[in-house]
Design a protein around this motif. Sequence first.
Motif, PDB file in Angstrom:
ATOM      1  N   ASP A  49       0.836  -1.200   0.000  1.00  0.00           N
ATOM      2  CA  ASP A  49       0.000   0.000   0.000  1.00  0.00           C
ATOM      3  C   ASP A  49       0.868   1.245   0.000  1.00  0.00           C
ATOM      4  O   ASP A  49       0.594   2.201  -0.721  1.00  0.00           O
ATOM      5  N   TYR A  50       1.917   1.242   0.835  1.00  0.00           N
ATOM      6  CA  TYR A  50       2.820   2.383   0.950  1.00  0.00           C
ATOM      7  C   TYR A  50       4.269   1.909   0.916  1.00  0.00           C
ATOM      8  O   TYR A  50       4.598   0.873   1.489  1.00  0.00           O
TER       9      TYR A  50
ATOM     10  N   VAL B 284       7.955   3.806   1.860  1.00  0.00           N
ATOM     11  CA  VAL B 284       8.421   5.031   2.507  1.00  0.00           C
ATOM     12  C   VAL B 284       9.942   5.164   2.384  1.00  0.00           C
ATOM     13  O   VAL B 284      10.680   4.216   2.649  1.00  0.00           O
TER      14      VAL B 284
ATOM     15  N   GLY C 128       4.693  -0.006  -4.964  1.00  0.00           N
ATOM     16  CA  GLY C 128       3.765   0.591  -4.006  1.00  0.00           C
ATOM     17  C   GLY C 128       2.596   1.287  -4.674  1.00  0.00           C
ATOM     18  O   GLY C 128       2.745   1.884  -5.734  1.00  0.00           O
ATOM     19  N   LYS C 129       1.445   1.214  -4.030  1.00  0.00           N
ATOM     20  CA  LYS C 129       0.285   1.955  -4.531  1.00  0.00           C
ATOM     21  C   LYS C 129       0.495   3.448  -4.314  1.00  0.00           C
ATOM     22  O   LYS C 129       0.082   4.271  -5.130  1.00  0.00           O
ATOM     23  N   GLU C 130       1.135   3.794  -3.196  1.00  0.00           N
ATOM     24  CA  GLU C 130       1.506   5.174  -2.907  1.00  0.00           C
ATOM     25  C   GLU C 130       2.912   5.163  -2.340  1.00  0.00           C
ATOM     26  O   GLU C 130       3.331   4.191  -1.716  1.00  0.00           O
ATOM     27  N   ILE C 131       3.630   6.267  -2.561  1.00  0.00           N
ATOM     28  CA  ILE C 131       4.957   6.371  -1.973  1.00  0.00           C
ATOM     29  C   ILE C 131       5.055   7.658  -1.164  1.00  0.00           C
ATOM     30  O   ILE C 131       4.389   8.645  -1.464  1.00  0.00           O
ATOM     31  N   ILE C 132       5.870   7.586  -0.126  1.00  0.00           N
ATOM     32  CA  ILE C 132       6.097   8.740   0.748  1.00  0.00           C
ATOM     33  C   ILE C 132       7.601   8.993   0.769  1.00  0.00           C
ATOM     34  O   ILE C 132       8.383   8.074   1.026  1.00  0.00           O
TER      35      ILE C 132
ATOM     36  N   ARG D  54       3.623  12.844  -0.315  1.00  0.00           N
ATOM     37  CA  ARG D  54       2.872  11.605  -0.558  1.00  0.00           C
ATOM     38  C   ARG D  54       2.531  11.609  -2.040  1.00  0.00           C
ATOM     39  O   ARG D  54       1.903  12.556  -2.533  1.00  0.00           O
TER      40      ARG D  54
ATOM     41  N   ARG E 242       1.339   9.539  -5.787  1.00  0.00           N
ATOM     42  CA  ARG E 242       0.583   8.451  -6.412  1.00  0.00           C
ATOM     43  C   ARG E 242       1.053   8.310  -7.845  1.00  0.00           C
ATOM     44  O   ARG E 242       1.486   9.217  -8.472  1.00  0.00           O
TER      45      ARG E 242
END
Length: 134
Positions: free
Chosen positions: A17-18, A20, A42-46, A132, A134
């Motif tokens: 999901d994430y 980091v 990842g679906k999202e990265i931070i 954050r 996408r």
Amino acid sequence: PILNFVPAERFRKHEFDYVVLAQSLQVIKNPQELIKEMRRIGKEIIVSFPNMGHWRPRLQLFFKGMMPVTDTLPFKWFNTPNIHLCTINDFIGFCEEHNLRISQRVIVNKNQKSSLLIKLFPNLFGEVATFRLR
């Protein structure tokens, strides 16, 4: 030491999901490839990093003519692990160039606090940036 990474080929696309990358973008040998791989798995990265555009490093470079040493960048030029320093504006440009959509950004001082000046002029007064994507 310069940090490198091993491609995460064993991970499937969007397996997490994430993903980091906290306060280490500047020490990565090839940040563009790392972010590309983070985006794949990842679906999202931070991503967070110290901002070289903050007024203290700017003034140190301007008045002293030397590479800055600050609380968020505490090394001298010859012993720093930092090889890819950037500003908030640099990172925003990178995201635009690589089709990374910024869904949230948090810009704070070294104590993780925001202020009116940081909100008005993030690249000048923000010391640490977190994005954050996408």
